[in-house]
Design a protein around this motif. Sequence first.
Motif, PDB file in Angstrom:
ATOM      1  N   GLU A   1      -8.630   6.470  -0.400  1.00  0.00           N
ATOM      2  CA  GLU A   1      -7.235   6.578   0.028  1.00  0.00           C
ATOM      3  C   GLU A   1      -6.379   7.400  -0.930  1.00  0.00           C
ATOM      4  O   GLU A   1      -5.348   7.951  -0.535  1.00  0.00           O
ATOM      5  CB  GLU A   1      -6.614   5.181   0.169  1.00  0.00           C
ATOM      6  CG  GLU A   1      -7.133   4.360   1.331  1.00  0.00           C
ATOM      7  CD  GLU A   1      -8.377   3.555   0.990  1.00  0.00           C
ATOM      8  OE1 GLU A   1      -8.764   2.684   1.788  1.00  0.00           O
ATOM      9  OE2 GLU A   1      -8.984   3.816  -0.082  1.00  0.00           O
TER      10      GLU A   1
ATOM     11  N   ASP B   1      -0.599   5.746  -3.334  1.00  0.00           N
ATOM     12  CA  ASP B   1      -0.379   5.256  -1.970  1.00  0.00           C
ATOM     13  C   ASP B   1      -1.736   5.023  -1.305  1.00  0.00           C
ATOM     14  O   ASP B   1      -2.554   5.928  -1.205  1.00  0.00           O
ATOM     15  CB  ASP B   1       0.427   6.291  -1.180  1.00  0.00           C
ATOM     16  CG  ASP B   1       0.888   5.773   0.171  1.00  0.00           C
ATOM     17  OD1 ASP B   1       0.019   5.472   1.010  1.00  0.00           O
ATOM     18  OD2 ASP B   1       2.108   5.667   0.386  1.00  0.00           O
ATOM     19  N   THR B   2      -1.968   3.788  -0.851  1.00  0.00           N
ATOM     20  CA  THR B   2      -3.292   3.432  -0.310  1.00  0.00           C
ATOM     21  C   THR B   2      -3.222   2.956   1.139  1.00  0.00           C
ATOM     22  O   THR B   2      -4.072   2.192   1.588  1.00  0.00           O
ATOM     23  CB  THR B   2      -3.940   2.331  -1.175  1.00  0.00           C
ATOM     24  OG1 THR B   2      -3.080   1.177  -1.205  1.00  0.00           O
ATOM     25  CG2 THR B   2      -4.179   2.817  -2.591  1.00  0.00           C
ATOM     26  N   ARG B   3      -2.224   3.411   1.880  1.00  0.00           N
ATOM     27  CA  ARG B   3      -2.034   2.925   3.251  1.00  0.00           C
ATOM     28  C   ARG B   3      -3.103   3.432   4.233  1.00  0.00           C
ATOM     29  O   ARG B   3      -3.288   2.851   5.298  1.00  0.00           O
ATOM     30  CB  ARG B   3      -0.658   3.355   3.762  1.00  0.00           C
ATOM     31  CG  ARG B   3      -0.542   4.834   4.073  1.00  0.00           C
ATOM     32  CD  ARG B   3       0.839   5.260   4.512  1.00  0.00           C
ATOM     33  NE  ARG B   3       1.786   5.264   3.414  1.00  0.00           N
ATOM     34  CZ  ARG B   3       3.056   5.638   3.533  1.00  0.00           C
ATOM     35  NH1 ARG B   3       3.517   6.039   4.713  1.00  0.00           N
ATOM     36  NH2 ARG B   3       3.860   5.628   2.490  1.00  0.00           N
TER      37      ARG B   3
ATOM     38  N   GLY C   1       0.790  -1.226   0.000  1.00  0.00           N
ATOM     39  CA  GLY C   1       0.000   0.000   0.000  1.00  0.00           C
ATOM     40  C   GLY C   1       0.820   1.272   0.000  1.00  0.00           C
ATOM     41  O   GLY C   1       0.283   2.356  -0.236  1.00  0.00           O
ATOM     42  N   TYR C   2       2.122   1.173   0.265  1.00  0.00           N
ATOM     43  CA  TYR C   2       2.976   2.354   0.305  1.00  0.00           C
ATOM     44  C   TYR C   2       3.444   2.713  -1.108  1.00  0.00           C
ATOM     45  O   TYR C   2       3.790   1.831  -1.901  1.00  0.00           O
ATOM     46  CB  TYR C   2       4.208   2.115   1.180  1.00  0.00           C
ATOM     47  CG  TYR C   2       3.967   2.188   2.670  1.00  0.00           C
ATOM     48  CD1 TYR C   2       2.842   1.610   3.251  1.00  0.00           C
ATOM     49  CD2 TYR C   2       4.876   2.823   3.505  1.00  0.00           C
ATOM     50  CE1 TYR C   2       2.625   1.673   4.616  1.00  0.00           C
ATOM     51  CE2 TYR C   2       4.674   2.887   4.881  1.00  0.00           C
ATOM     52  CZ  TYR C   2       3.544   2.310   5.432  1.00  0.00           C
ATOM     53  OH  TYR C   2       3.332   2.372   6.783  1.00  0.00           O
TER      54      TYR C   2
ATOM     55  N   HIS D   1      -6.093   3.269   5.180  1.00  0.00           N
ATOM     56  CA  HIS D   1      -7.392   2.588   5.307  1.00  0.00           C
ATOM     57  C   HIS D   1      -8.152   3.056   6.546  1.00  0.00           C
ATOM     58  O   HIS D   1      -9.353   3.346   6.485  1.00  0.00           O
ATOM     59  CB  HIS D   1      -7.189   1.072   5.387  1.00  0.00           C
ATOM     60  CG  HIS D   1      -6.486   0.485   4.209  1.00  0.00           C
ATOM     61  ND1 HIS D   1      -6.987   0.568   2.937  1.00  0.00           N
ATOM     62  CD2 HIS D   1      -5.316  -0.203   4.103  1.00  0.00           C
ATOM     63  CE1 HIS D   1      -6.165  -0.035   2.099  1.00  0.00           C
ATOM     64  NE2 HIS D   1      -5.143  -0.507   2.782  1.00  0.00           N
TER      65      HIS D   1
END
Length: 503
Positions: free
Chosen positions: A135, A106-108, A45-46, A110
């Motif tokens: 995100e 970047d989807t960290r 996710g980074y 949550h």
Amino acid sequence: MIKDSSYILTIDIGTTHLKCIIYDESGKIKAQSSQSHSTHFSLPGYAEQYPAIWVSNLQNLLHKIEDEHPEIVKSIQGISLTGQMHGPIFLNSEKEITYPCLIWSDTRAHEEVIFLKNIFTTDSILKITGNPIQESFTLPKILWLKNHQPNLFSYIDKIMFPKDYLGFLLTDIIATDHSDASGSLLYNLSNHCWSEEIIDNCELKKSLFPDIIQSDAILGKVSRKAAQQFGLLEGIPVIKGGGDLATTALATGTVQKESLSLCIGTAAQMLMSLDSIEEKLLGRLYLFSHCIPQCYFCLGTVPTGGSSIQWFQNLFESENKELIYNELNTIYDEITGRNILFFPYLMGTGTPYFDYQANAAFLGLQMNHERNDLIYSIIEGIIFALKDSLISISNSNIKKIFLSGGATRFSIWPKLVSNIFDRPVFAFKNADTATIGAFLLGAKPLGIVKELDTFINSLTPEDPFLPQIKYTQIYEKKFKKYRHFSNFIREYSTYDKDFLEYI
């Protein structure tokens, strides 16, 4: 009109490359250079980038252009900026970078998305910002840093976007524009300002966020320090510029009424300009402020556009794209009727469903199908997915389509877009449409262009690809099948999870 030896330098800080392109007053490229930069994926996710690398690359590129074209660099009349959207740049009170840029992919964050959904209803956040809580937007990333690095966050003095940071380095002035601000989830789309309601509810300081100015405003002038650092003349005006989606929309003709812009790159995007916020679009497409004052644009996305082709090539070690596309052109009549569907959900659906858990799929495979059949169905599927976003808003007023991105190098793409959308398609050969938009934003305040519409019309490609009725009828039927089975494909991942829990 300026003298013939005057030029505009455009700088585009993209997701994968930093580009410096110098245009003359007619919009022709006179000098250019680019350099790639890495994205660091240290954890799931980074997706981080280091602004110091951007700065080093910018120095290298500008000094390289200066060495190769000294007379052109001396005649630069203005600088205009564009770049990737959504990624926050964190500066302390000494104007130093305090943390890497968490770019759009970047989807960290949550937990921060869940937090925001507990504070704001779907309707309320859409009404304020025009966009859903995800995100990819700036706000969840800011809250992630606030929650996970509270001591570091306490030292942050200003938050801006990638092109804004380069503008600050050139002029010592911090500001952003409406297009980038509207991609933050912190912006009141109707009132064209930062949303105090969102900022207050998230317990953030309003002073963190820079002043918002128009995209074609002059931010400032190149400082003495920047002139020495980057090899530029001191005092050159720097135009604020806009986010790359906005400048692409400007360059590809979406300011024209009844037109649509499609950009096929790593992702595939649909852009359409709007005079006002249309409520029927809320929750179906993304909405942003345009780089043109008091205008908006909507965005439809296919997260894996051209990258679906690259995925297939990597998987099966296929030959280069040019050979494949040329071969597809020669067998177009034969292959059009093949009954294969591809659903390009390798990273979810994007718009209009916002289903990022969906899986990709081929449907209708048989023993007689070959590699070209599959590649052709992938191209069809990407275009079907873009059309799905348009159909979802029931907009039948589109009279023409502008196509840009790497796909325009191959005639199979505009030919298919024309037949699937049943519209004339004008294909731009210059893939750097974001910098063309930045050039246009600089050209008006510098007196090069008086009427943007007239100048943009002069850039429009001639000889459009026209739809052919024998193909449009086939694709109309095939698209109906695509939409029908898309529902089942999107349900697959949820069904599979429930089924596994059951057994």
